[in-house]
Design a protein around this motif. Structure first.
Motif, PDB file in Angstrom:
ATOM      1  N   ALA A  36     -19.409-127.625 -26.582  1.00 22.53           N
ATOM      2  CA  ALA A  36     -19.793-127.540 -28.002  1.00 22.53           C
ATOM      3  C   ALA A  36     -20.051-126.107 -28.464  1.00 22.53           C
ATOM      4  N   THR A  37     -20.364-125.209 -27.530  1.00 21.14           N
ATOM      5  CA  THR A  37     -20.679-123.833 -27.923  1.00 21.14           C
ATOM      6  C   THR A  37     -19.450-122.932 -27.939  1.00 21.14           C
ATOM      7  N   GLY A  38     -18.291-123.456 -27.539  1.00 21.10           N
ATOM      8  CA  GLY A  38     -17.088-122.640 -27.444  1.00 21.10           C
ATOM      9  C   GLY A  38     -16.307-122.587 -28.741  1.00 21.10           C
ATOM     10  N   ALA A  39     -15.186-121.873 -28.695  1.00 16.82           N
ATOM     11  CA  ALA A  39     -14.367-121.698 -29.897  1.00 16.82           C
ATOM     12  C   ALA A  39     -13.803-123.039 -30.374  1.00 16.82           C
ATOM     13  N   VAL A  40     -13.280-123.840 -29.453  1.00 16.24           N
ATOM     14  CA  VAL A  40     -12.728-125.143 -29.849  1.00 16.24           C
ATOM     15  C   VAL A  40     -13.851-126.096 -30.247  1.00 16.24           C
ATOM     16  N   GLY A  41     -14.925-126.127 -29.441  1.00 14.66           N
ATOM     17  CA  GLY A  41     -16.044-127.031 -29.741  1.00 14.66           C
ATOM     18  C   GLY A  41     -16.673-126.728 -31.099  1.00 14.66           C
ATOM     19  N   ALA A  62     -22.838-128.386 -22.894  1.00 14.77           N
ATOM     20  CA  ALA A  62     -22.160-127.151 -22.448  1.00 14.77           C
ATOM     21  C   ALA A  62     -22.608-126.875 -21.019  1.00 14.77           C
ATOM     22  N   SER A  63     -22.567-125.614 -20.606  1.00 18.50           N
ATOM     23  CA  SER A  63     -23.033-125.295 -19.248  1.00 18.50           C
ATOM     24  C   SER A  63     -24.535-125.027 -19.279  1.00 18.50           C
ATOM     25  N   ALA A  64     -25.087-124.834 -18.090  1.00 16.40           N
ATOM     26  CA  ALA A  64     -26.520-124.540 -17.997  1.00 16.40           C
ATOM     27  C   ALA A  64     -26.867-123.247 -18.740  1.00 16.40           C
ATOM     28  N   ARG A  65     -25.870-122.343 -18.895  1.00 11.47           N
ATOM     29  CA  ARG A  65     -26.109-121.074 -19.616  1.00 11.47           C
ATOM     30  C   ARG A  65     -26.592-121.326 -21.036  1.00 11.47           C
ATOM     31  N   SER A  66     -26.041-122.364 -21.671  1.00  9.18           N
ATOM     32  CA  SER A  66     -26.352-122.630 -23.078  1.00  9.18           C
ATOM     33  C   SER A  66     -27.383-123.729 -23.259  1.00  9.18           C
ATOM     34  N   ALA A  67     -27.821-124.339 -22.178  1.00  8.69           N
ATOM     35  CA  ALA A  67     -28.795-125.431 -22.305  1.00  8.69           C
ATOM     36  C   ALA A  67     -30.038-124.938 -23.046  1.00  8.69           C
ATOM     37  N   ALA A 185      -5.173-114.143 -29.366  1.00  5.55           N
ATOM     38  CA  ALA A 185      -6.215-113.957 -28.344  1.00  5.55           C
ATOM     39  C   ALA A 185      -7.187-115.132 -28.308  1.00  5.55           C
ATOM     40  N   SER A 186      -7.381-115.828 -29.428  1.00  8.95           N
ATOM     41  CA  SER A 186      -8.331-116.951 -29.453  1.00  8.95           C
ATOM     42  C   SER A 186      -7.862-118.112 -28.603  1.00  8.95           C
ATOM     43  N   GLY A 187      -6.607-118.063 -28.136  1.00  7.12           N
ATOM     44  CA  GLY A 187      -6.161-119.070 -27.176  1.00  7.12           C
ATOM     45  C   GLY A 187      -7.003-119.051 -25.921  1.00  7.12           C
ATOM     46  N   LEU A 188      -7.691-117.940 -25.671  1.00  5.12           N
ATOM     47  CA  LEU A 188      -8.619-117.856 -24.536  1.00  5.12           C
ATOM     48  C   LEU A 188     -10.072-117.915 -25.009  1.00  5.12           C
ATOM     49  N   GLY A 189     -10.284-118.498 -26.177  1.00  6.48           N
ATOM     50  CA  GLY A 189     -11.642-118.730 -26.646  1.00  6.48           C
ATOM     51  C   GLY A 189     -12.316-117.484 -27.198  1.00  6.48           C
ATOM     52  N   TYR A 190     -13.632-117.606 -27.380  1.00  5.43           N
ATOM     53  CA  TYR A 190     -14.387-116.496 -27.965  1.00  5.43           C
ATOM     54  C   TYR A 190     -14.234-115.217 -27.141  1.00  5.43           C
ATOM     55  N   ASP A 343      -2.772-122.622 -36.892  1.00  8.87           N
ATOM     56  CA  ASP A 343      -4.079-122.224 -36.361  1.00  8.87           C
ATOM     57  C   ASP A 343      -4.292-122.933 -35.021  1.00  8.87           C
ATOM     58  N   ASN A 344      -4.288-122.163 -33.934  1.00 11.53           N
ATOM     59  CA  ASN A 344      -4.366-122.781 -32.605  1.00 11.53           C
ATOM     60  C   ASN A 344      -5.697-123.454 -32.342  1.00 11.53           C
ATOM     61  N   LEU A 345      -6.789-122.933 -32.946  1.00 15.91           N
ATOM     62  CA  LEU A 345      -8.087-123.568 -32.711  1.00 15.91           C
ATOM     63  C   LEU A 345      -8.197-124.895 -33.460  1.00 15.91           C
TER      64      LEU A 345
HETATM   65  N1  LIG Z   1      -8.648-121.786 -27.676  1.00 13.76           N
HETATM   66  C1  LIG Z   1      -7.573-122.537 -27.900  1.00 13.76           C
HETATM   67  O1  LIG Z   1      -6.722-122.252 -28.766  1.00 13.76           O
HETATM   68  C2  LIG Z   1      -7.369-123.789 -27.103  1.00 13.76           C
HETATM   69  C3  LIG Z   1      -6.325-124.614 -27.455  1.00 13.76           C
HETATM   70  C4  LIG Z   1      -6.104-125.777 -26.725  1.00 13.76           C
HETATM   71  C5  LIG Z   1      -6.936-126.079 -25.665  1.00 13.76           C
HETATM   72  N2  LIG Z   1      -7.951-125.235 -25.338  1.00 13.76           N
HETATM   73  C6  LIG Z   1      -8.801-125.607 -24.201  1.00 13.76           C
HETATM   74  O2  LIG Z   1     -10.117-125.889 -24.649  1.00 13.76           O
HETATM   75  C7  LIG Z   1     -11.063-125.487 -23.655  1.00 13.76           C
HETATM   76  C8  LIG Z   1     -12.126-124.601 -24.288  1.00 13.76           C
HETATM   77  O3  LIG Z   1     -11.506-123.478 -24.840  1.00 13.76           O
HETATM   78  P1  LIG Z   1     -12.275-122.486 -25.822  1.00 13.76           P
HETATM   79  O4  LIG Z   1     -11.197-121.664 -26.404  1.00 13.76           O
HETATM   80  O5  LIG Z   1     -13.219-123.220 -26.719  1.00 13.76           O
HETATM   81  O6  LIG Z   1     -13.130-121.605 -24.764  1.00 13.76           O
HETATM   82  P2  LIG Z   1     -14.546-120.876 -24.947  1.00 13.76           P
HETATM   83  O7  LIG Z   1     -14.715-120.327 -26.304  1.00 13.76           O
HETATM   84  O8  LIG Z   1     -14.626-119.955 -23.791  1.00 13.76           O
HETATM   85  O9  LIG Z   1     -15.610-122.056 -24.745  1.00 13.76           O
HETATM   86  C9  LIG Z   1     -15.801-122.679 -23.486  1.00 13.76           C
HETATM   87  C10 LIG Z   1     -16.804-123.809 -23.616  1.00 13.76           C
HETATM   88  O10 LIG Z   1     -16.885-124.499 -22.368  1.00 13.76           O
HETATM   89  C11 LIG Z   1     -18.230-124.487 -21.913  1.00 13.76           C
HETATM   90  N3  LIG Z   1     -18.266-124.381 -20.460  1.00 13.76           N
HETATM   91  C12 LIG Z   1     -17.760-123.378 -19.704  1.00 13.76           C
HETATM   92  N4  LIG Z   1     -18.016-123.619 -18.405  1.00 13.76           N
HETATM   93  C13 LIG Z   1     -18.711-124.787 -18.350  1.00 13.76           C
HETATM   94  C14 LIG Z   1     -19.258-125.557 -17.293  1.00 13.76           C
HETATM   95  N5  LIG Z   1     -19.172-125.174 -16.019  1.00 13.76           N
HETATM   96  N6  LIG Z   1     -19.900-126.712 -17.606  1.00 13.76           N
HETATM   97  C15 LIG Z   1     -20.008-127.118 -18.895  1.00 13.76           C
HETATM   98  N7  LIG Z   1     -19.510-126.426 -19.935  1.00 13.76           N
HETATM   99  C16 LIG Z   1     -18.862-125.276 -19.667  1.00 13.76           C
HETATM  100  C17 LIG Z   1     -18.849-123.270 -22.556  1.00 13.76           C
HETATM  101  O11 LIG Z   1     -20.243-123.435 -22.572  1.00 13.76           O
HETATM  102  P3  LIG Z   1     -21.292-122.186 -22.403  1.00 13.76           P
HETATM  103  O12 LIG Z   1     -21.611-121.731 -23.808  1.00 13.76           O
HETATM  104  O13 LIG Z   1     -22.454-122.822 -21.759  1.00 13.76           O
HETATM  105  O14 LIG Z   1     -20.631-121.138 -21.579  1.00 13.76           O
HETATM  106  C18 LIG Z   1     -18.213-123.339 -23.934  1.00 13.76           C
HETATM  107  O15 LIG Z   1     -18.863-124.318 -24.706  1.00 13.76           O
HETATM  108  C19 LIG Z   1     -10.242-124.824 -22.539  1.00 13.76           C
HETATM  109  O16 LIG Z   1     -10.003-125.789 -21.545  1.00 13.76           O
HETATM  110  C20 LIG Z   1      -8.959-124.457 -23.201  1.00 13.76           C
HETATM  111  O17 LIG Z   1      -7.875-124.440 -22.317  1.00 13.76           O
HETATM  112  C21 LIG Z   1      -8.195-124.116 -26.041  1.00 13.76           C
END
Ligand SMILES: NC(=O)c1ccc[n+]([C@@H]2O[C@H](COP(=O)([O-])OP(=O)(O)OC[C@H]3O[C@@H](n4cnc5c(N)ncnc54)[C@H](OP(=O)(O)O)[C@@H]3O)[C@@H](O)[C@H]2O)c1
Length: 370
Positions: A36-41, A62-67, A185-190, A343-345
Motif C-alpha cells: 500500500a505504501t508503494g507507487a502502485v499501491g 506493507a513491510s515491517a519498515r512501514s508498519a 523509471a517508475s516501472g521500478l517504483g518510487y 501510464d504504467n502505474l
Molecule cells: N511500477 C510499475 O509500473 C509496475 C507495473 C506493473 C507491476 N508492478 C509490480 O508491482 C509491485 C510493486 O511495484 P511498485 O512500483 O509499487 O514498487 P515500490 O514503489 O517499490 O513499492 C513496493 C511496495 O512493496 C512493499 N514491500 C516491499 N518489500 C516488502 C516485504 N518484504 N513485505 C511486504 N511488503 C513489502 C513496500 O512496502 P514498504 O513501504 O514497507 O517498503 C511498498 O509498499 C512490483 O512487484 C512490481 O513488479 C509495478
C-alpha cells in the motif's frame, strides 16, 4: 463473499480514526492492499477513491519498515500493518503489489485464508489455473472464481499493447508484430524515479559528483538502456519474453508472433511503444483510425498539428491508452506503424488491477468464496 462485520475488532489492524467514507459500505467486500505504501499501491488507493470502489473494510499492508505509518484514504486514516502481522482471513479481496518474492510467500497464505488475490507480479501469470486478465480484452475469464484463487495482472507494457492488438486481430488478422518499448523509471517504483532524479542531478554536477546507482546500470540520466530485467539464454530479456508469452495467453493466440525490444528511458512516468503490425489483409488507414478510436478507453491523436502525437509528459496520469503516428507502410499495404503511450502505474498496473476488482464484484465472482 463474507458479510462485513461492524465489530470493534474489525478496525484494530488498520485502525480507522475518523468518519466513514462514501466508498465504505457494509455490503461491499473487505479489501487488503499489500504494498500500500508503494507507487502502485498508492495509485490503487487514489483510483479506488476517484472511481468510488466500495469496500466495507480497508487494510493497508506493507513491510515491517512501514508498519505503524498512518495513511489517509478519502476522509479516513489507516495504520499500515506488516504483512507478517496481517490476518488474511479479514479480506475478501487482496491486491498484491509488493514484489514477486512477497507474492510467492504470502499469496498462498491469503488464498488459503479465503481471500481472492489480484496479483501484480510475475509470480502466477503463466500458471494454467490463474487467469491473466485485461478487462477490456478477456473479462469473461472472471465469470468464475479461479481454481488457484488468484487473478494475475499482466506486465505493464503488455496491457496497452494487447488492448490494441485485440481490435486489430478481430478486423484484419495479425501476421506478426514488432514492438520497441520506451519504459519509464517508475516501472521500478518510487525508488526508480528517485534514482533517475538523483542521477540526473549528479550528471549535471559533473563526473566527480557523489552518486551510486542501485537500479539502472549504466546510469539512466541522459541515457537509454536496451535491457529491462535479466538476460535469457535466447539473448532476449525476461521483460521481452513476458511481453510475448503474456500477450499470447491474454489474447488466446498461442502462436501469436510478437517480438520486442524493451528499453528503459529517462522518463519519470508513462511507458511508450512503437508498434509495427503486419496483417493478413490490406489495411485502410482511415478505417484503422476508426477501429482504434472505437476500442474501449483508447484515444487516437490524429490531427496534423503539434499535439497530434501523445508523449509521456503530456498524458501522465491519464486513464486511457493514447495512440498517434498511425501510418500504413509505403511498401506493404498490409502493414502499419503506430505509437502508443500509457501510464504504467495506472493502465499498466493499478487501474487494470482495480478494473479486475470491479468486474469481480459486478459478476458476483466473490460469492463463491471457499
Ligand atoms: N511500477 C510499475 O509500473 C509496475 C507495473 C506493473 C507491476 N508492478 C509490480 O508491482 C509491485 C510493486 O511495484 P511498485 O512500483 O509499487 O514498487 P515500490 O514503489 O517499490 O513499492 C513496493 C511496495 O512493496 C512493499 N514491500 C516491499 N518489500 C516488502 C516485504 N518484504 N513485505 C511486504 N511488503 C513489502 C513496500 O512496502 P514498504 O513501504 O514497507 O517498503 C511498498 O509498499 C512490483 O512487484 C512490481 O513488479 C509495478
Amino acid at each position: 463473499m463474507t458479510p462485513a462485520t461492524t465489530a470493534p475488532e474489525a478496525t484494530t489492524a488498520t485502525e480507522a480514526t475518523t468518519a466513514t467514507t462514501a466508498t465504505s459500505t457494509a455490503s461491499a467486500p473487505r479489501v487488503a492492499i499489500v504494498g500500500a505504501t508503494g507507487a502502485v499501491g498508492s495509485t490503487l488507493l487514489e483510483l479506488m477513491e476517484s472511481r468510488g470502489f466500495r469496500y466495507s473494510e480497508l487494510h493497508l499492508v506493507a513491510s515491517a519498515r512501514s508498519a505503524g505509518r498512518v495513511l489517509t484514504v478519502g476522509e479516513r486514516e489507516y495504520t499500515v500493518v506488516a504483512v507478517e502481522d496481517f490476518d488474511f482471513g479479514r479480506a475478501d479481496v487482496a491486491f498484491f503489489s509488493a514484489g514477486t518474492a512477497v507474492s510467492e510467500k504470502w499469496v498462498p497464505v491469503a488464498t488459503e485464508a479465503g481471500a481472492l488475490v489480484i496479483d501484480n507480479t510475475i509470480a502466477f501469470r503463466m500458471d494454467p489455473d490463474t487467469p491473466l486478465v485485461v478487462p477490456q480484452v478477456n473479462a469473461h475469464e472472471l465469470d468464475r472464481r479461479p481454481a488457484s484463487g488468484v487473478v494475475a495482472n499482466p506486465n505493464c507494457s503488455t496491457i496497452p499493447l494487447v488492448r490494441l492488438l485485440r481490435g486489430i486481430e478481430d478486423r484484419w488478422g495479425i501476421r506478426n508484430a514488432v514492438v520497441s518499448t520506451y519504459q519509464a523509471a517508475s516501472g521500478l517504483g518510487y525508488s526508480g524515479v528517485e534514482e533517475l532524479q538523483e542521477s540526473s542531478r549528479a550528471a549535471l554536477q559533473g563526473p566527480d559528483a557523489d552518486f551510486e546507482a542501485n537500479h539502472f546500470r549504466p546510469t539512466l540520466a541522459f541515457n537509454v538502456i536496451p535491457k529491462i530485467d535479466r538476460f535469457l539464454d535466447s539473448g532476449f530479456t525476461l521483460e521481452e519474453e513476458k511481453m510475448l508469452r503474456e500477450s499470447r495467453k491474454i489474447l488466446g493466440m498461442p502462436h501469436l508472433d510478437v517480438t520486442t525490444t524493451c528499453v528503459r528511458v529517462p522518463v519519470a512516468n508513462c511507458h511508450s511503444e512503437a508498434v509495427y503490425v503486419e496483417c493478413q489483409e490490406p489495411v485502410d488507414r482511415a478505417e484503422l483510425v476508426e477501429v482504434l478510436a472505437g476500442l474501449p478507453e483508447v484515444r487516437v491523436h490524429d490531427r496534423e498539428s503539434a499535439t497530434a502525437f501523445p508523449t509521456p509528459a503530456v498524458v501522465d496520469s491519464s486513464d486511457v491508452v493514447h495512440v498517434g503516428r498511425v501510418r500504413v507502410t509505403q511498401n506493404n499495404p498490409r502493414a502499419f506503424w503506430l505509437w502508443l503511450v500509457a501510464d504504467n502505474l495506472r493502465i499498466g498496473a493499478a487501474l487494470n488491477a482495480l478494473q479486475i476488482g470491479e468486474e469481480i464484484v459486478a459478476r458476483g465472482t466473490l460469492e463463491a468464496r471457499p
